[in-house]
Write a protein that holds these residues in place. Sequence first.
Motif, PDB file in Angstrom:
ATOM      1  N   LYS A 150       0.836  -1.208   0.000  1.00 25.61           N
ATOM      2  CA  LYS A 150       0.000   0.000   0.000  1.00 25.61           C
ATOM      3  C   LYS A 150       0.864   1.249   0.000  1.00 25.61           C
ATOM      4  O   LYS A 150       0.548   2.232  -0.677  1.00 25.61           O
ATOM      5  CB  LYS A 150      -0.941  -0.011   1.212  1.00 25.61           C
ATOM      6  N   PHE A 151       1.971   1.210   0.726  1.00 29.09           N
ATOM      7  CA  PHE A 151       2.867   2.371   0.772  1.00 29.09           C
ATOM      8  C   PHE A 151       3.419   2.677  -0.619  1.00 29.09           C
ATOM      9  O   PHE A 151       3.451   3.837  -1.043  1.00 29.09           O
ATOM     10  CB  PHE A 151       4.018   2.111   1.742  1.00 29.09           C
ATOM     11  N   GLN A 152       3.857   1.646  -1.338  1.00 29.22           N
ATOM     12  CA  GLN A 152       4.406   1.883  -2.679  1.00 29.22           C
ATOM     13  C   GLN A 152       3.349   2.448  -3.609  1.00 29.22           C
ATOM     14  O   GLN A 152       3.602   3.392  -4.360  1.00 29.22           O
ATOM     15  CB  GLN A 152       4.976   0.597  -3.277  1.00 29.22           C
ATOM     16  N   LEU A 153       2.152   1.872  -3.580  1.00 30.06           N
ATOM     17  CA  LEU A 153       1.080   2.337  -4.459  1.00 30.06           C
ATOM     18  C   LEU A 153       0.747   3.797  -4.191  1.00 30.06           C
ATOM     19  O   LEU A 153       0.611   4.598  -5.112  1.00 30.06           O
ATOM     20  CB  LEU A 153      -0.168   1.476  -4.266  1.00 30.06           C
ATOM     21  N   MET A 154       0.613   4.167  -2.927  1.00 34.36           N
ATOM     22  CA  MET A 154       0.175   5.519  -2.577  1.00 34.36           C
ATOM     23  C   MET A 154       1.283   6.563  -2.685  1.00 34.36           C
ATOM     24  O   MET A 154       1.041   7.698  -3.106  1.00 34.36           O
ATOM     25  CB  MET A 154      -0.376   5.532  -1.150  1.00 34.36           C
ATOM     26  N   SER A 182      -5.551   3.475  -5.095  1.00 32.35           N
ATOM     27  CA  SER A 182      -5.091   3.970  -3.793  1.00 32.35           C
ATOM     28  C   SER A 182      -6.270   4.164  -2.857  1.00 32.35           C
ATOM     29  O   SER A 182      -6.205   3.814  -1.666  1.00 32.35           O
ATOM     30  CB  SER A 182      -4.332   5.293  -3.957  1.00 32.35           C
ATOM     31  N   ARG A 183      -7.358   4.717  -3.365  1.00 34.66           N
ATOM     32  CA  ARG A 183      -8.551   4.893  -2.526  1.00 34.66           C
ATOM     33  C   ARG A 183      -9.152   3.539  -2.144  1.00 34.66           C
ATOM     34  O   ARG A 183      -9.655   3.369  -1.029  1.00 34.66           O
ATOM     35  CB  ARG A 183      -9.572   5.771  -3.251  1.00 34.66           C
ATOM     36  N   ALA A 184      -9.084   2.578  -3.069  1.00 38.23           N
ATOM     37  CA  ALA A 184      -9.560   1.229  -2.738  1.00 38.23           C
ATOM     38  C   ALA A 184      -8.727   0.625  -1.614  1.00 38.23           C
ATOM     39  O   ALA A 184      -9.261  -0.002  -0.686  1.00 38.23           O
ATOM     40  CB  ALA A 184      -9.514   0.338  -3.978  1.00 38.23           C
ATOM     41  N   ALA A 185      -7.411   0.826  -1.675  1.00 41.10           N
ATOM     42  CA  ALA A 185      -6.529   0.307  -0.624  1.00 41.10           C
ATOM     43  C   ALA A 185      -6.820   0.985   0.708  1.00 41.10           C
ATOM     44  O   ALA A 185      -6.837   0.340   1.762  1.00 41.10           O
ATOM     45  CB  ALA A 185      -5.075   0.515  -1.021  1.00 41.10           C
TER      46      ALA A 185
END
Length: 247
Positions: A149-153, A190-193
Amino acid sequence: MKKRKKNTTMETYPLELSIIIPVYNTPLSYVRECLASIDLAQIRYCYEVIIVNDGSTDRELTNYLKDYKNERTTVIHKENSGVSASRNIGLKQAKGNFLLCLDSDDKLLPAISHAVSYLKSKTSYDILYCDLQFFGDTKYLHRKCEFSKFQLMYVSNMLTPSSTLFSKRIISEILFNENLSYSEDRDFFSRAASLGFQFKHFRYPFCLYRRIFNSQSLSQKNVGMKNEIESFIKSQFDVHTELHKKK
């Protein structure tokens, strides 16, 4: 007393997969390849295709889409309002349990059936993303990492619409941000995560991702706004909160 034979012709099957394809002035040859790839994929589940023509000005393309006939396919014509709005129109109309936003210059692969099977059997996951097989001006396989999640966001986009299959339940909570002209996919996922939907890496590519170096690929446009938009995406989340949020 004779047993009644089962009437298999009356059996109905659930619609498992909806493929949404936004189109805006995509070269007709690419659109033909995209649609042909869906037939060649020999999908094992009931599926539908929703093509959204986003006000294309290419007359040959528009006429082709107006005349296109396929029992599984719906073609929607609308005024130009961008790829996010086009995807949202398709997503809202989709009836399948699983959704795929396929870019009109990409191709589908037979592994999409395995991806659907995986999400059907692994109900704890909501979003399945595959390794990326490039074609066009370059050909190579990009192996993706396990989900972060950190990488995606905050670091870089791990996902592309064509290589990401997700559950329909997601769109009851989020849709694509129609105000973004770049990285709208990173914003969406990102919002889904952030909402707690669960991601899973799938090692078998279920799409071919077109890469062309003249920047005409749908996914290579509007790069000039990259920094501004990606700063906006990151600003929606607090890194401490996200990393310590319970699943």
